[in-house]
Design a protein around this motif. Structure first.
Motif, PDB file in Angstrom:
ATOM      1  N   VAL A  39     -86.560 -46.363  28.107  1.00 57.67           N
ATOM      2  CA  VAL A  39     -85.997 -45.124  28.672  1.00 57.67           C
ATOM      3  C   VAL A  39     -86.115 -45.118  30.199  1.00 57.67           C
ATOM      4  O   VAL A  39     -87.218 -45.242  30.739  1.00 57.67           O
ATOM      5  N   ALA A 100     -86.134 -38.261  24.719  1.00 56.08           N
ATOM      6  CA  ALA A 100     -85.509 -39.589  24.773  1.00 56.08           C
ATOM      7  C   ALA A 100     -86.473 -40.660  24.274  1.00 56.08           C
ATOM      8  O   ALA A 100     -86.074 -41.585  23.553  1.00 56.08           O
ATOM      9  N   TYR A 131     -78.305 -41.134  23.713  1.00 55.50           N
ATOM     10  CA  TYR A 131     -79.231 -40.623  22.702  1.00 55.50           C
ATOM     11  C   TYR A 131     -78.563 -39.472  21.958  1.00 55.50           C
ATOM     12  O   TYR A 131     -78.962 -38.320  22.051  1.00 55.50           O
TER      13      TYR A 131
END
Ligand code: SAH
Length: 224
Positions: A39, A100, A131
């Motif tokens: 991420v 996330a 996402y």
């Protein structure tokens, strides 16, 4: 992953080792480590803060709110003990970074944010990053998300004065609630509550933490 991202993860690993007694684990689970590596944290912080995105610190994100410290995101993700495909609820989306990370772990994420602008911004960022299995709702998370319950795990990323009853009700048997409990503007206790197979709930304190407070009116209404 750039080198600042890699050294952030090394720093988190080191802090996990230093706090292993409190945490009950001494290294990041592979799924958590992989999610943190995947991420891009800089995408979740305002442009003025981007240079600091890979430091192990919370940062301001506007509306008086913060993006949590990466170490805290890491340990809360791990304390949930949820696996790919399971459904989890987050209260306090903020910028969407924790959501996330949970999504990158393969979890089906439902997240509630009380500040509409933050919810909207998080929705956009999460979609832009792909996402799309994260559902973001604007509202008071004290009541959870009953239509999507039961959850294998619930994570609260704002300090609650006590345990929200609706959240315990929305945990499935065997599920875990990870929540900072305590007064606002104080040091709170990060706690883990586990719902037994017959519905009984047992909790323990993990670490002292400092979160922004849960806001909204619902928290004042279900006092025993
Ligand atoms: N999870 C974020 C950090 C969130 S900071 C991250 O990934 O970095 C805490 C957030 O909780 C703030 O955005 C705040 O607006 C939100 N919040 C506070 N009270 C809430 C409530 N009752 N319901 C939903 N969100 C709430």
């Amino acid at each position: 992953m750039n080198s600042r991202h890699a050294s952030l993860i090394a720093e988190i690993e080191s802090e996990v080792r230093q706090t292993r007694q409190e945490l009950g684990f001494d290294r990041l689970a592979p799924a958590v480590r992989a999610a943190l590596s995947a991420v891009p944290r800089h995408t979740f912080v305002p442009p003025a803060q981007r240079d600091l995105a890979y430091a192990n610190h919370p940062l301001p994100i506007g509306n008086g709110q913060t993006i949590s410290q990466p170490y805290i995101v890491a340990i809360m993700s791990q304390l949930l003990q949820c696996g790919a495909g399971e459904r989890v609820l987050e209260i306090g989306t903020g910028c969407g970074y924790q959501a996330a990370v949970l999504a990158a772990m393969g979890l089906a994420v439902y997240t509630v944010e009380i500040v509409p602008e933050l919810a909207q911004r998080a929705r956009t960022t999460l979609l832009e990053l792909g996402y799309d299995q994260v559902q973001v709702r604007t509202g008071d998370g004290w009541q959870g998300w009953p239509e999507a319950a039961p959850f294998a795990g619930i994570i609260v990323t704002a300090a609650a004065p006590r345990i929200p009853k609706p959240l315990l009700e929305q945990l499935r048997p065997g599920g875990r609630l990870v929540i900072p409990v305590g007064a606002p503007e104080a040091i709170q206790d990060l706690c883990v509550y586990v719902k037994g197979l017959s519905g009984e709930v047992k909790g323990h304190r993990v670490l002292p933490v400092r979160f922004v407070p849960v806001t909204g009116g619902l928290g004042r209404q279900d006092t025993p």
